[in-house]
Design an enzyme around this catalytic site. Sequence first.
Site, PDB file in Angstrom:
ATOM      1  N   LYS A 115       0.932  -1.148  -0.120  1.00  0.00           N
ATOM      2  CA  LYS A 115      -0.120  -0.026  -0.138  1.00  0.00           C
ATOM      3  C   LYS A 115       0.905   1.311   0.026  1.00  0.00           C
ATOM      4  CE  LYS A 115      -4.496  -0.791   0.156  1.00  0.00           C
ATOM      5  NZ  LYS A 115      -5.255  -0.198  -0.630  1.00  0.00           N
ATOM      6  N   ASP A 120      -8.058   0.039   6.868  1.00  0.00           N
ATOM      7  CA  ASP A 120      -8.001  -1.304   7.901  1.00  0.00           C
ATOM      8  C   ASP A 120      -6.711  -1.641   8.339  1.00  0.00           C
ATOM      9  OD1 ASP A 120      -6.790  -4.190   6.616  1.00  0.00           O
ATOM     10  OD2 ASP A 120      -7.141  -2.444   5.210  1.00  0.00           O
TER      11      ASP A 120
END
Length: 402
Positions: free
Chosen positions: A76, A123
């Site tokens: 990410k 998350d």
Amino acid sequence: MKEELKVIQYAGNPGKKFDLGFMSLENAKRVQRFHASFPMYRETPLTELKETAGALGLGTVYIKDESYRFGLNAFKVLGGSYAIGNYLAGKLGRNIDEMPYEELISEKTKKELGEITFVTATDGNHGRGVAWTANRLHQKAVVYMPKGSAKERLDNILAEGAEASITDLNYDEAVRLANRQAEEKGWVMVQDTAWEGYEDIPEWIMQGYGTMGYEAYTQLPEKPTHIFQQAGVGSMAGAVTGFFASVYGEDRPVITIVEPNKADCVFRTAEAADGKLHFVTGEMNTIMAGLACGEPCSIGWNVLRDYADNFISCPDYMAAQGMRILGSPVQGDPRVVSGESGAAAFGCVSEIMRDPKYADVRKKLGLNQDSRVLFFSTEGDTDRENYRSIVWDGAYPGDLKR
């Protein structure tokens, strides 16, 4: 909801296709050069599981292992770092090509920019990447996490100096909270979910993810016949699909998108095929925490609509199976530590290949002993307690075939 495998072969858009210029090979090279300017940059490995592929009835399997990315155990950071770099370059009236890492962290740059707060919802993996980037570039980060997020992931974000908390909201509600805070406090929202009026940063994030696809492209010894990717909001899947579709054109591999049954917003959008985005609401209590997103990214969907071939809604137990097989492959193959979201697409394919009842699905997808299949393990054991519970004990509700 009963857990079951659902597959759509998608006809796509018969009209003019979405422009893939932003994910072109040339742009991917530019983005990779930016990432390579970071001293901690290393190309993540592309692992071949030849023996395991044979046991599954496939020709070979390639796994792009993102557990090695920047020491953060997930891909990410590629998106968050490139988006933040682009934003800072724009604030200075400069091009990102002129702003490598050393320039971004310089005292001169800091003095010109002042203090900027970047805010996001996550998350865990995306928020950690944003927090890490802000920390390295001497800026601030605020991170909101949805209900049920793992404490280990929260602790990893806090360790990067960010202000972070687990809310009582689902992922999409946490995104809206982050956006409200950005608007009220003058913070900069860094999210890969796009909507009208908020598209530049999500597009930059997708371009950042393109480094993963570009590296895989340069590492592959042959063109894959199939690419399987998991999707949350669809930005990573859209980025990789866009890159490979741009490189290979009409001769691209067969591209299939996999989502959890409990958060299959991209699948539902493809299934409806009515020109509208379709949402999933509620808790979305899948083990695939990184994919528990109910609202598709509009830019990601535009790419997937025109260039993906199949969409799959997948039961949780298949992702768990993928984690176990990758962690204990056939002798002769290297082990890959892959988290719940990272192993989702591989686990789905492993079940399709092993269970006789999916013979028709195998045929539809064109999977056989000649298939060369590329997967992206987008995270390692970012929640180690949960990883061990699943891999060692099978310890989560519903972790059995029905």
